[in-house]
Design a protein around this motif. Structure first.
Motif, PDB file in Angstrom:
ATOM      1  N   GLY A  23       0.013  -3.481   0.065  1.00 32.99           N
ATOM      2  CA  GLY A  23       0.711  -4.453   0.229  1.00 32.99           C
ATOM      3  C   GLY A  23      -0.367  -5.740   0.657  1.00 32.99           C
ATOM      4  N   VAL A  24      -1.555  -5.421   1.027  1.00 33.81           N
ATOM      5  CA  VAL A  24      -2.628  -6.337   1.627  1.00 33.81           C
ATOM      6  C   VAL A  24      -3.382  -6.786   0.392  1.00 33.81           C
ATOM      7  N   SER A  25      -3.200  -8.035   0.234  1.00 37.41           N
ATOM      8  CA  SER A  25      -3.991  -8.736  -0.943  1.00 37.41           C
ATOM      9  C   SER A  25      -5.303  -9.205  -0.500  1.00 37.41           C
ATOM     10  N   VAL A  57      -6.099 -10.555   7.401  1.00 38.52           N
ATOM     11  CA  VAL A  57      -5.097  -9.650   6.775  1.00 38.52           C
ATOM     12  C   VAL A  57      -4.171 -10.435   6.041  1.00 38.52           C
ATOM     13  N   PHE A  59      -0.921 -10.180   3.472  1.00 41.73           N
ATOM     14  CA  PHE A  59      -0.046  -9.118   2.880  1.00 41.73           C
ATOM     15  C   PHE A  59       1.174  -9.633   2.754  1.00 41.73           C
ATOM     16  N   ASP A  60       1.739  -8.658   1.940  1.00 39.03           N
ATOM     17  CA  ASP A  60       3.137  -9.002   1.368  1.00 39.03           C
ATOM     18  C   ASP A  60       4.131  -8.225   2.283  1.00 39.03           C
ATOM     19  N   ILE A  69       1.332  -3.107   9.790  1.00 38.78           N
ATOM     20  CA  ILE A  69       0.260  -3.760   9.979  1.00 38.78           C
ATOM     21  C   ILE A  69      -0.422  -3.513  11.407  1.00 38.78           C
ATOM     22  N   LYS A 172       0.754   4.627   3.507  1.00 38.70           N
ATOM     23  CA  LYS A 172       0.206   3.240   3.592  1.00 38.70           C
ATOM     24  C   LYS A 172      -0.798   2.907   2.886  1.00 38.70           C
TER      25      LYS A 172
END
Length: 176
Positions: A23-25, A57, A59-60, A69, A172
């Motif tokens: 989920g972290v872009s 960070v 993230f979605d 997170i 995760k």
């Protein structure tokens, strides 16, 4: 997309951890919480500016929540060390969660309280800000993927943090 800014010692180390989180872009290393604009790495390392080495960070929230997170952050560094992480000593290496448009004090304090409850207390992590974010110099970005894997300091510190991530937060972790 949402953002969280956290400081857990050397930004090379925390950046490496969060690059492996689902989920972290984006993970950007930088400086926050100090007294001068646009500080340099040398200035921050001197300890005289009040900035922390931190990561931002992106993230979605439909894939990973802010709570998760923050739990990964608290669980992959030592939040009981005041103004240090291992051999890195000074306020620039403090454990801190920085407030922003996407993160309020209650969520940050709850993350610290969860860690304390699960680990017998002792966290010295501060909740700070909001404060101005300053990206670190280009050579600090994606450091582990490049120079870091040849740096003896990084080789000693980052793999144990990645192992902790994989053990404690297996669901995760991005697939290899």
């Amino acid at each position: 997309m949402r953002q969280a800014i956290v400081a857990g010692g050397c930004f090379w180390c925390t950046e490496a951890v969060f690059r492996d989180v689902v989920g972290v872009s984006e993970v950007e290393s930088g400086y926050i919480g100090g007294t001068i604009a646009n500080p340099s790495y040398k200035e921050v390392c001197s300890g005289s500016t009040g900035h922390a080495e931190a990561i931002r960070v992106t993230f979605d929230p439909e894939v990973i929540s802010m709570k998760e997170i923050l739990d990964v952050f608290m669980g992959t560094h030592d939040p009981t060390q005041l103004n240090r992480q291992g051999n890195d000593i000074g306020t620039q290496y403090r454990s801190a969660i920085f407030l922003s448009d996407h993160l309020d004090r209650a969520a940050a304090e709850a993350a610290i309280a969860r860690w304390d409850a699960d680990n017998g207390g002792g966290a010295v992590t501060t909740v700070e800000g909001p404060a101005e974010w300053y990206p670190a110099e280009d050579y600090h970005q994606e450091y582990w993927e490049g120079e870091g894997q040849r740096n003896p300091y990084c080789l000693a510190v980052i793999p144990p943090k990645l192992q902790k991530l994989r053990k404690s937060f297996a669901a995760k972790v991005k697939a290899d």
